[in-house]
Design a protein around this motif. Structure first.
Motif, PDB file in Angstrom:
ATOM      1  N   THR A 242       0.709  -1.032  -0.111  1.00  0.00           N
ATOM      2  CA  THR A 242       0.051   0.213  -0.058  1.00  0.00           C
ATOM      3  C   THR A 242       0.801   1.122   0.011  1.00  0.00           C
ATOM      4  N   GLU A 243       1.853   1.303   0.736  1.00  0.00           N
ATOM      5  CA  GLU A 243       2.966   2.390   0.984  1.00  0.00           C
ATOM      6  C   GLU A 243       3.590   2.621  -0.429  1.00  0.00           C
ATOM      7  N   LEU A 244       3.960   1.524  -1.115  1.00  0.00           N
ATOM      8  CA  LEU A 244       4.716   1.494  -2.328  1.00  0.00           C
ATOM      9  C   LEU A 244       3.728   2.181  -3.698  1.00  0.00           C
ATOM     10  N   LEU A 245       2.535   1.546  -3.346  1.00  0.00           N
ATOM     11  CA  LEU A 245       1.664   2.099  -4.299  1.00  0.00           C
ATOM     12  C   LEU A 245       1.318   3.490  -4.212  1.00  0.00           C
ATOM     13  N   HIS A 246       1.168   4.046  -2.986  1.00  0.00           N
ATOM     14  CA  HIS A 246       1.200   5.412  -2.732  1.00  0.00           C
ATOM     15  C   HIS A 246       2.483   6.208  -3.103  1.00  0.00           C
ATOM     16  N   LYS A 247       3.583   5.804  -2.957  1.00  0.00           N
ATOM     17  CA  LYS A 247       4.804   6.443  -3.597  1.00  0.00           C
ATOM     18  C   LYS A 247       4.700   6.461  -5.217  1.00  0.00           C
ATOM     19  N   LEU A 248       4.112   5.566  -5.701  1.00  0.00           N
ATOM     20  CA  LEU A 248       4.234   5.323  -7.038  1.00  0.00           C
ATOM     21  C   LEU A 248       2.844   6.138  -7.787  1.00  0.00           C
ATOM     22  N   ASN A 249       2.069   6.858  -6.786  1.00  0.00           N
ATOM     23  CA  ASN A 249       1.026   7.580  -7.137  1.00  0.00           C
ATOM     24  C   ASN A 249       0.072   6.705  -8.167  1.00  0.00           C
ATOM     25  N   LEU A 250      -0.118   5.430  -7.487  1.00  0.00           N
ATOM     26  CA  LEU A 250      -0.722   4.424  -8.487  1.00  0.00           C
ATOM     27  C   LEU A 250      -1.953   4.108  -7.497  1.00  0.00           C
ATOM     28  N   PRO A 251      -3.312   4.583  -8.145  1.00  0.00           N
ATOM     29  CA  PRO A 251      -4.236   3.963  -7.120  1.00  0.00           C
ATOM     30  C   PRO A 251      -4.677   2.609  -7.322  1.00  0.00           C
ATOM     31  N   LEU A 252      -5.387   2.146  -6.155  1.00  0.00           N
ATOM     32  CA  LEU A 252      -5.614   0.612  -5.949  1.00  0.00           C
ATOM     33  C   LEU A 252      -7.156   0.546  -6.005  1.00  0.00           C
ATOM     34  N   ALA A 253      -7.737  -0.363  -6.909  1.00  0.00           N
ATOM     35  CA  ALA A 253      -9.111  -0.712  -6.639  1.00  0.00           C
ATOM     36  C   ALA A 253      -9.147  -2.189  -6.015  1.00  0.00           C
ATOM     37  N   SER A 254      -9.946  -2.229  -5.064  1.00  0.00           N
ATOM     38  CA  SER A 254      -9.952  -3.636  -4.325  1.00  0.00           C
ATOM     39  C   SER A 254     -11.482  -3.954  -4.430  1.00  0.00           C
ATOM     40  N   TRP A 255     -11.952  -5.211  -5.227  1.00  0.00           N
ATOM     41  CA  TRP A 255     -13.218  -5.496  -5.427  1.00  0.00           C
ATOM     42  C   TRP A 255     -13.439  -6.698  -4.599  1.00  0.00           C
ATOM     43  N   PHE A 256     -14.179  -6.592  -3.218  1.00  0.00           N
ATOM     44  CA  PHE A 256     -14.590  -7.773  -2.452  1.00  0.00           C
ATOM     45  C   PHE A 256     -15.937  -8.436  -2.689  1.00  0.00           C
ATOM     46  N   VAL A 257     -15.460  -9.648  -3.096  1.00  0.00           N
ATOM     47  CA  VAL A 257     -16.729 -10.566  -3.549  1.00  0.00           C
ATOM     48  C   VAL A 257     -17.002 -11.620  -2.479  1.00  0.00           C
ATOM     49  N   ASP A 258     -16.224 -11.495  -1.306  1.00  0.00           N
ATOM     50  CA  ASP A 258     -16.602 -11.941   0.103  1.00  0.00           C
ATOM     51  C   ASP A 258     -16.523 -10.794   1.194  1.00  0.00           C
ATOM     52  N   ASN A 259     -16.877 -11.258   2.469  1.00  0.00           N
ATOM     53  CA  ASN A 259     -17.181 -10.363   3.392  1.00  0.00           C
ATOM     54  C   ASN A 259     -15.918  -9.600   3.541  1.00  0.00           C
ATOM     55  N   PRO A 260     -15.712  -8.179   3.336  1.00  0.00           N
ATOM     56  CA  PRO A 260     -14.545  -7.491   3.618  1.00  0.00           C
ATOM     57  C   PRO A 260     -13.946  -7.555   4.996  1.00  0.00           C
ATOM     58  N   TYR A 261     -15.136  -7.570   5.698  1.00  0.00           N
ATOM     59  CA  TYR A 261     -14.708  -7.221   7.177  1.00  0.00           C
ATOM     60  C   TYR A 261     -14.064  -8.399   7.864  1.00  0.00           C
ATOM     61  N   LEU A 262     -14.199  -9.673   7.286  1.00  0.00           N
ATOM     62  CA  LEU A 262     -13.647 -10.933   7.849  1.00  0.00           C
ATOM     63  C   LEU A 262     -12.233 -10.836   7.186  1.00  0.00           C
ATOM     64  N   ILE A 263     -11.942 -10.403   5.849  1.00  0.00           N
ATOM     65  CA  ILE A 263     -10.924 -10.487   5.173  1.00  0.00           C
ATOM     66  C   ILE A 263      -9.707  -9.398   5.797  1.00  0.00           C
ATOM     67  N   LEU A 264     -10.301  -8.160   6.080  1.00  0.00           N
ATOM     68  CA  LEU A 264      -9.522  -7.136   6.480  1.00  0.00           C
ATOM     69  C   LEU A 264      -9.223  -7.123   8.114  1.00  0.00           C
ATOM     70  N   TYR A 265      -9.637  -8.004   8.662  1.00  0.00           N
ATOM     71  CA  TYR A 265      -9.821  -8.181  10.175  1.00  0.00           C
ATOM     72  C   TYR A 265      -8.365  -7.855  10.690  1.00  0.00           C
ATOM     73  N   ARG A 266      -7.284  -8.321  10.252  1.00  0.00           N
ATOM     74  CA  ARG A 266      -6.186  -8.154  10.770  1.00  0.00           C
ATOM     75  C   ARG A 266      -5.249  -7.122   9.880  1.00  0.00           C
ATOM     76  N   TYR A 267      -5.843  -6.339   9.007  1.00  0.00           N
ATOM     77  CA  TYR A 267      -4.956  -5.354   8.360  1.00  0.00           C
ATOM     78  C   TYR A 267      -5.183  -4.106   8.830  1.00  0.00           C
ATOM     79  N   ASP A 268      -4.105  -3.672   9.533  1.00  0.00           N
ATOM     80  CA  ASP A 268      -4.149  -2.352  10.156  1.00  0.00           C
ATOM     81  C   ASP A 268      -3.717  -1.203   9.699  1.00  0.00           C
ATOM     82  N   LYS A 269      -2.699  -1.301   8.489  1.00  0.00           N
ATOM     83  CA  LYS A 269      -1.945  -0.364   7.868  1.00  0.00           C
ATOM     84  C   LYS A 269      -2.331  -0.219   6.366  1.00  0.00           C
TER      85      LYS A 269
END
Length: 562
Positions: A242-269
Motif C-alpha cells: 500500500t505504501e509503495l503504491l502510494h509512492k508510485l502515485n498508483l491508485p488501487l481498486a480492491s473488489w470484495f466478493v466475500d465479506n471484507p470485514y472478515l478479510i481485513l480483520y488483521r489489516y491495520d495499515k
C-alpha cells in the motif's frame, strides 16, 4: 545478512531439465523460483533493454543466462558460485559471452564489473535480480545493488511519475490469482477493449518471490492508470505494498466478493487515500468507512453471459423438480472450531449465539455481541491472537449459515429435492427421506447445463451476506432457468420483485411458493425471461467493470473525463 551455511540441489522436471533449485538452510527449505521457474527466467531475460549491458545478480537456473548470452555479453555476479556450478553442466548458451564474477567481497565484485563495463563500450548496465540471492546474502548482494542502482534511482522515479487517466480507455494492472471471478474479470476487460497486464501474486498468504520487482517493471514499461485486485489479494497486512503504491502515485481498486470485514480483520495499515474499496454488499459501506477507508463503493456481483446462457447440455441425473446447490458448512464449522481454540465461556455459547445472530440484522458478529452480549465481546477481545478472534467470528458466521440453510432445506423436502454439495448434507439430513444427493459439480464446466435441468433452483444465502444477493441470483436466470431465493434488501435495487425475481421473506413461505411455481410453467418462464432481459442489460461483468473504471476515474483522475 544470512551467515548460515547452505546447500543447493537441482530439481528436475519430467523431461530431465532443471525446473528449480532447492536450497537447504538452517533446517528450512527455500526455492529459487518455485513454480514456473523456466517461464520466470525467460520473462526476466526479456527485461534486458537493447543498448544496455545485462548484469545478473545470481546465475539462477541458467535459462535467462542462456538467452542473454546468445545475444551478446552478459555479466553474472554469483558469490562463491555454489548455485552457478549446479547449472553450468547443462548450460547451452554462448559461454564466451558470459563474464562470471564469483568474488566474496562486494567491493571487489563491483570493481571487476566496472572493468568489464569499460571493455564493453561503457554502456549503461541493466540489473536483473533473482530475489532468493538477496535473501541468502542481503549485505553482499544488497550493497552491490545499491551501488549499481544509485545513479538510476532518479531515472526510475521520473519514469513512474506519469499522468494517470490521460486516455479515453485506462490501462489496468491486474493482480492475478486462482480464485472465483478472476477469469470473468479478465474476459470482461478483454471484451470491453481495456488494456491490462496480469501480475501473478502466488497462491499463499504472502506474495511470491519476485512479485515487487515484476510490479515495478510493469509500472515502468506498461504505465497503468490503476491496480485492480479481488479480495485484497497481493496486499500485505503490514501495508508495505500500500505504501509503495502510494509512492508510485498508483491508485488501487480492491473488489470484495466475500465479506471484507472478515478479510481485513488483521489489516491495520492498508488504509490509503489512493485505495478504493468496492464491495458486493452495500451493508459493508459504513463498516469500511469506519475502518478508515475514504473511497468505498457498492459493486454487486453479476454474471458471465457468454458462459451462463440457454442451451448448454445437461446430464439426465440433474433433472429435478427442485434442486439446491451449496455447501452444508459442516466442514467449515469444524475447521474454525479447531482454529479458534476457544475457552469454555465462548465455546459453550457458540450454538446459541449463532442461532441468534442468524436471525439478527447485525452485519458482523462483533456488532451483534456489542449490542446483545457485551460480556462475550469482552471475552472475545481477550483471545490472545487476532487469528483466534477472526476464527471465532467466522465460526459464528458459518454456524449461523449452517443452521439457516438446514432450516430452509427442510422446507423443500416434501418435493423430492436434489441436493448438490459436500458430504455434510448426508450428515445433516441422515434421518430425512425423499431427497437425492449429488456430489459437488464444477462451477464453470457444469452449472450452465445444470440449472435448466431443475424446474426450480432453490437459493438460501450465506449469513455473511445479510443484505446482498449471491451469484446464483444472476447465473440461474442467465441460463434461462428459474430461481426461488430468500429475500435480501438489495435485491430490489437489481430486479423488480414479483416480476423479475421471486423471493420468500420467511421460511414458512417456502412450501407454498414451491408448490405454486412447480405447477405453473408459464409463470416460471415469464419470470426467468424478464430476469434474463434485465441481466443482459445491467448485470454483466462488463457492466460492473465499466462502473468500477468510471468510479476510479472520477475519484483519482484529477478531472480527466475523456
Amino acid at each position: 545478512m544470512i551467515n548460515t551455511p547452505y546447500t543447493a540441489e537441482a530439481v528436475y522436471d519430467d523431461s530431465k531439465s532443471i525446473s528449480d533449485i532447492r536450497i537447504n538452510i538452517a533446517g528450512k527449505v527455500w526455492h529459487m523460483w518455485g513454480r514456473n521457474g523456466y517461464d520466470r527466467e525467460i520473462l526476466l531475460s526479456e527485461k534486458a533493454a537493447k543498448g544496455k549491458l545485462p548484469v545478473m545478480l545470481g546465475a539462477g537456473l541458467g535459462y535467462c543466462l542462456e538467452k542473454l548470452s546468445k545475444k551478446g555479453p552478459v555479466a553474472v555476479i554469483d558469490k562463491n558460485n555454489l548455485i552457478g556450478d549446479i547449472v553450468s553442466s547443462e548450460f547451452k548458451g554462448n559461454a564466451d559471452n558470459v563474464y562470471l564474477i564469483a568474488e566474496n567481497e562486494a567491493a571487489l565484485a563491483i570493481q571487476k564489473l566496472r572493468e568489464w563495463q569499460q571493455v564493453n563500450g561503457n554502456l549503461d548496465l541493466e540489473i536483473l535480480k533473482i530475489p532468493v540471492y538477496l535473501r541468502l546474502d542481503k549485505e553482499f548482494y544488497g550493497s552491490i545493488l545499491n551501488s549499481l542502482t544509485a545513479k538510476s534511482e532518479t531515472d526510475f522515479w521520473s519514469a513512474v511519475n506519469y499522468p494517470k487517466f490521460n486516455h479515453k480507455s485506462p490501462r489496468i494492472l491486474f493482480l492475478d490469482r486462482k480464485y472465483f471471478l478472476i477469469n470473468e474479470i479478465k474476459s470482461a476487460l478483454t471484451r470491453n477493449n481495456i488494456k491490462f497486464r496480469c501480475l501473478d501474486v502466488g497462491n499463499s498468504d504472502t506474495v511470491r518471490n519476485g512479485f515487487v520487482e515484476d510490479l515495478l517493471s510493469i509500472v515502468v514499461e506498461f504505465k497503468p492508470d490503476f491496480v485492480l485486485t479481488v479480495n485484497h489479494f497481493g496486499i500485505d497486512r503490514e501495508g508495505r505494498l500500500t505504501e509503495l503504491l502510494h509512492k508510485l502515485n498508483l491508485p488501487l481498486a480492491s473488489w470484495f466478493v466475500d465479506n471484507p470485514y472478515l478479510i481485513l480483520y488483521r489489516y491495520d495499515k492498508v488504509c490509503s487515500d489512493k485505495t478504493a474499496i468496492f464491495t458486493y454488499d452495500a451493508g459493508n459501506l459504513e463498516i469500511m468507512r469506519d475502518r478508515g477507508f475514504s473511497n468505498v463503493f457498492y459493486l454487486p456481483l453479476a454474471t458471465d453471459i457468454y458462459r451462463f446462457k440457454p442451451g448448454c447440455a445437461g446430464a439426465n441425473a440433474w433433472k429435478s423438480d427442485i434442486s439446491f446447490l451449496g455447501n452444508s458448512m459442516v466442514a467449515a464449522v469444524s475447521r474454525y472450531t479447531d482454529m479458534a481454540d476457544l475457552p469454555t465461556k465462548l465455546h459453550s455459547s457458540v450454538k446459541k449465539i449463532a442461532a441468534e445472530f442468524k436471525e439478527s440484522e447485525d452485519l458482523s458478529v462483533s456488532q451483534f455481541l456489542k449490542r446483545c452480549y457485551p460480556a462475550l465481546l469482552q471475552n472475545m477481545n481477550l483471545l490472545p491472537t487476532d487469528e483466534q478472534k477472526l476464527a471465532y467470528e467466522a465460526l459464528i458466521t458459518w454456524e449461523a449459515t449452517r443452521l439457516y440453510r438446514l432450516n430452509c432445506i427442510k422446507g423443500i423436502l416434501d418435493f423430492n429435492p436434489l441436493i448438490v454439495g459436500d458430504q455434510g448434507w448426508n450428515q445433516l439430513l441422515a434421518d430425512k427421506k425423499g431427497w437425492r444427493y449429488l456430489e459437488s459439480i464444477d462451477y464453470y464446466a457444469d452449472l450452465p447445463g445444470f440449472y435448466p435441468q431443475s424446474k426450480i433452483n432453490f437459493n438460501c444465502t450465506s449469513r455473511q451476506m445479510k443484505g446482498a444477493v449471491n451469484q446464483r441470483v444472476f447465473d440461474v436466470p442467465a441460463c434461462g432457468a428459474f430461481v426461488l431465493t430468500d429475500y435480501r434488501e438489495q435485491v430490489e435495487n437489481l430486479f423488480e420483485p414479483g416480476v423479475e425475481i421471486i423471493t420468500y421473506r420467511d421460511r414458512s413461505e417456502i412450501k407454498e411458493l414451491t408448490a405454486k411455481y412447480l405447477k405453473d410453467k408459464n409463470l416460471r418462464e415469464s419470470v426467468s425471461k424478464a430476469a434474463r432481459k434485465r441481466i443482459l442489460s445491467e448485470h454483466t461483468y462488463e457492466n460492473r467493470l465499466s462502473d468500477l473504471i468510471d468510479k476510479m476515474r472520477r475519484t483519482f483522475g484529477g478531472g480527466n473525463y475523456l
